[in-house]
Design a protein around this motif. Structure first.
Motif, PDB file in Angstrom:
ATOM      1  N   ILE A 139      -7.186  -7.718  -4.082  1.00 40.08           N
ATOM      2  CA  ILE A 139      -8.372  -7.152  -4.747  1.00 40.08           C
ATOM      3  C   ILE A 139      -8.903  -8.140  -5.781  1.00 40.08           C
ATOM      4  O   ILE A 139     -10.100  -8.421  -5.855  1.00 40.08           O
ATOM      5  CB  ILE A 139      -8.030  -5.795  -5.403  1.00 40.08           C
ATOM      6  CG1 ILE A 139      -7.636  -4.777  -4.332  1.00 40.08           C
ATOM      7  CG2 ILE A 139      -9.221  -5.278  -6.198  1.00 40.08           C
ATOM      8  CD1 ILE A 139      -7.221  -3.433  -4.885  1.00 40.08           C
ATOM      9  N   VAL A 140      -7.975  -8.706  -6.587  1.00 41.11           N
ATOM     10  CA  VAL A 140      -8.406  -9.646  -7.624  1.00 41.11           C
ATOM     11  C   VAL A 140      -9.038 -10.889  -6.989  1.00 41.11           C
ATOM     12  O   VAL A 140     -10.067 -11.380  -7.465  1.00 41.11           O
ATOM     13  CB  VAL A 140      -7.215 -10.029  -8.530  1.00 41.11           C
ATOM     14  CG1 VAL A 140      -7.575 -11.163  -9.457  1.00 41.11           C
ATOM     15  CG2 VAL A 140      -6.772  -8.828  -9.342  1.00 41.11           C
TER      16      VAL A 140
ATOM     17  N   VAL B  16      -1.107  -6.294  -3.046  1.00 35.85           N
ATOM     18  CA  VAL B  16      -2.322  -5.480  -2.946  1.00 35.85           C
ATOM     19  C   VAL B  16      -3.254  -5.769  -4.119  1.00 35.85           C
ATOM     20  O   VAL B  16      -4.458  -5.989  -3.945  1.00 35.85           O
ATOM     21  CB  VAL B  16      -1.971  -3.975  -2.887  1.00 35.85           C
ATOM     22  CG1 VAL B  16      -3.239  -3.144  -2.860  1.00 35.85           C
ATOM     23  CG2 VAL B  16      -1.129  -3.684  -1.671  1.00 35.85           C
ATOM     24  N   LEU B  17      -2.686  -5.797  -5.342  1.00 36.80           N
ATOM     25  CA  LEU B  17      -3.511  -6.110  -6.506  1.00 36.80           C
ATOM     26  C   LEU B  17      -4.110  -7.502  -6.344  1.00 36.80           C
ATOM     27  O   LEU B  17      -5.271  -7.732  -6.669  1.00 36.80           O
ATOM     28  CB  LEU B  17      -2.671  -6.070  -7.786  1.00 36.80           C
ATOM     29  CG  LEU B  17      -2.285  -4.705  -8.310  1.00 36.80           C
ATOM     30  CD1 LEU B  17      -1.532  -4.849  -9.624  1.00 36.80           C
ATOM     31  CD2 LEU B  17      -3.507  -3.837  -8.524  1.00 36.80           C
TER      32      LEU B  17
ATOM     33  N   PHE C 119       0.833  -1.200   0.000  1.00 36.53           N
ATOM     34  CA  PHE C 119       0.000   0.000   0.000  1.00 36.53           C
ATOM     35  C   PHE C 119       0.871   1.255   0.000  1.00 36.53           C
ATOM     36  O   PHE C 119       0.638   2.191  -0.777  1.00 36.53           O
ATOM     37  CB  PHE C 119      -0.916  -0.015   1.227  1.00 36.53           C
ATOM     38  CG  PHE C 119      -1.668   1.263   1.431  1.00 36.53           C
ATOM     39  CD1 PHE C 119      -2.609   1.673   0.506  1.00 36.53           C
ATOM     40  CD2 PHE C 119      -1.423   2.058   2.531  1.00 36.53           C
ATOM     41  CE1 PHE C 119      -3.296   2.861   0.676  1.00 36.53           C
ATOM     42  CE2 PHE C 119      -2.107   3.246   2.710  1.00 36.53           C
ATOM     43  CZ  PHE C 119      -3.044   3.643   1.782  1.00 36.53           C
TER      44      PHE C 119
ATOM     45  N   ILE D 290       2.414   1.645  -3.417  1.00 33.43           N
ATOM     46  CA  ILE D 290       1.442   2.118  -4.414  1.00 33.43           C
ATOM     47  C   ILE D 290       1.177   3.606  -4.210  1.00 33.43           C
ATOM     48  O   ILE D 290       1.125   4.384  -5.160  1.00 33.43           O
ATOM     49  CB  ILE D 290       0.123   1.318  -4.318  1.00 33.43           C
ATOM     50  CG1 ILE D 290       0.320  -0.079  -4.897  1.00 33.43           C
ATOM     51  CG2 ILE D 290      -1.007   2.032  -5.058  1.00 33.43           C
ATOM     52  CD1 ILE D 290      -0.899  -0.943  -4.860  1.00 33.43           C
TER      53      ILE D 290
END
Lengths: 244, 256
Positions: free
Chosen positions: A118-119, A114-115, A55, A58
């Motif tokens: 979410i995915v 992080v991605l 995070f 990003i």
């Protein structure tokens, strides 16, 4: 029906159930409700440091280049869509790569964590692959352990001046295998064997899932290399931007 | 259903009769039942959850029963494989209810193992039906909006909205590519299907890089400065819904 006929019938039912009904299954997403409560919490907590690091990274990337937010979102969507793509005529059931290994090589592992979460959340709610309480465990194996190993393998092999494509193959295939090992360990810790404990259980889970996961790791490696060759010939500027 | 069936759950959520209920209430209801079912871990409660969630989704939410059964079978491969691993034991000496001897090693299933496996399956399907209750009544966009109300960082919320949007963009492209590949017999042999799959993967990634570029230009020309506004509707919570919520928990607590 004779006993044998019954057995044959049962077998064909199970076969149909496994290979017919579940056309689009990720065998390795731990399903909702499969893990006991403590395991859900512990794996979730273990993900937190990686997610926080991702995070912060990003946030920094987005502050420096606004545009990268869209690129990251595209990569997330790409991972989701790639996982939904079927690869026909390899096995009876469909098998599909995860794409997180390649993502880690291209974008760095903490961002992929992080991605990845979410995915995985989207996969749970939109595709019913995985689950909400098992999100922590799945994130740890698929979005943290695999990508971090892929990234590490890639960096180390590159140090020895090995061909880039060989590195990509090794990194993504090993990342996939590592994900599968971690998931087996997670399942075994949750359900240790009556005889032989966790160790025996790990072996059992690995044996059961090896059928789908070992060929899949090799396929993922090959496909990542094909994608990489394509990117090198068509997207040099983008790759340079990513510092690949 | 469009997009090779991969957006079918979202599509059904938009058409559900429960879509008009406040999304915060739905999210809290389904997740708290889900967590309660896993924490209590009792087959009776889980059976109640399976039946009541099926009722809520199919009868009240008016999702087709055939579709509901189909989504219920999605985790089937996982449950068959992993239950097999829980059930079957290997040992040189001990035996169980059913035993198969193979070259000195006993492969066996114990009474206790069967009980454990049945409990796991029931608990898992109880939890799965809660998740489907949420997924088949609340579109993804509403769920993201709930996350925003729980004060998840704005960057993550934006990322989620954008990923959600881009999934549909990319799925449309993949659909065209796959159809074009099939029309040219691109999946004819294992060799060519590998090649085709790799090409689609590569072109899709290139396409998404370009599309991200275009999207940024378009947004910047409309005054994008790091904040994306999304449309959301707030629906009122009705008394009847709260009464139902409380009653449901009273029944669950009585059963456990």
């Amino acid at each position: 029906m004779t006993k044998n006929e019954k057995r044959l019938f049962m077998f064909s039912c199970v076969f149909a159930l496994v290979f017919g009904v579940t056309q689009t299954t990720f065998a390795m997403h731990i399903m909702e409700g499969y893990l006991p409560k403590t395991h859900c919490v512990v794996w979730g907590v273990l993900c937190l440091p990686f997610l926080t690091a991702g995070f912060i990274r990003i946030k920094k990337i987005v502050n420096d280049h606004r545009k990268t937010l869209l690129l990251l979102a595209m990569v997330g969507a790409y991972a989701f869509v790639l996982s939904a793509l079927k690869l026909p005529s390899v096995t009876g059931s469909s098998s599909h790569p995860t794409g997180t290994g390649l993502g880690a090589v291209l974008f760095g592992p903490s961002v992929m964590a992080v991605l990845g979460i979410i995915v995985l959340l989207f996969q749970a709610i939109l595709l019913a692959h995985g689950g909400l309480t098992t999100l922590g465990a799945n994130t740890f194996s698929m979005a943290i352990a695999g990508p971090f190993l892929s990234f590490g393998v890639y960096k180390i092999l590159r140090k020895f001046n090995i061909n880039k494509l060989v590195c990509v193959f090794a990194a993504t295939a090993l990342g996939d295998l590592f994900t599968y090992c971690i998931t087996s360990v997670q399942l075994a810790l949750a359900y240790p064997s009556d005889v032989g404990g966790v160790g025996a259980s790990v072996v059992k889970f690995m044996a059961v899932f090896a059928v789908t996961q070992v060929p899949l790791a090799v396929i993922e490696g090959i496909l990542s290399v094909i994608v990489m060759i394509g990117l090198e010939s068509y997207a040099k500027p983008e790759l340079a931007e990513l510092d690949y | 259903m469009e997009h090779m069936g991969f957006t079918a759950i979202d599509h059904n959520a938009y058409n559900s009769a429960l879509n008009s209920i406040n999304s915060m209430l739905k999210t809290v209801f389904f997740t708290s039942v889900l967590i309660y079912g896993i924490v209590i871990d009792s087959p009776v409660v889980s059976l109640f959850i399976i039946l009541s969630m099926a009722f809520i989704t199919v009868v009240i939410g008016r999702i087709k029963l055939r579709y509901y059964i189909r989504v219920m079978s999605i985790p089937a491969l996982f449950i068959v494989l992993s239950i097999a691993a829980v059930l079957v034991n290997f040992s040189r000496s001990s035996t169980g209810l059913f035993t198969l001897s193979l070259g000195g090693v006993n492969i066996f299933v114990t009474d206790e193992g069967i009980k454990k496996a049945v409990c796991i399956v029931i608990r898992a399907f109880g939890a799965v039906s809660c998740m489907y209750g949420l997924a088949l009544s609340t579109p993804m966009a509403d769920i993201i909006e709930v996350f925003r109300k729980f004060r998840l960082p704005e960057v993550i919320i934006e990322l989620m909205f954008l990923i959600y949007r881009f999934i549909f963009v990319l799925l449309a492209v993949v659909e065209n590519m796959t159809r074009a590949t099939e029309a040219r017999n691109g999946y004819g042999s294992i060799r060519s299907s590998f090649y085709s799959f790799g090409s689609i993967g590569k072109n899709l990634l290139l396409y998404s890089f370009r599309k991200a570029d275009f999207a940024y230009d378009a947004m910047e020309s409309r005054g994008y400065d790091g904040k994306i506004a999304f449309y959301s509707e707030d629906r009122n919570i009705r008394l009847l819904e709260i009464v139902f919520f409380i009653l449901y928990f009273v029944v669950m607590i009585c059963l456990s």
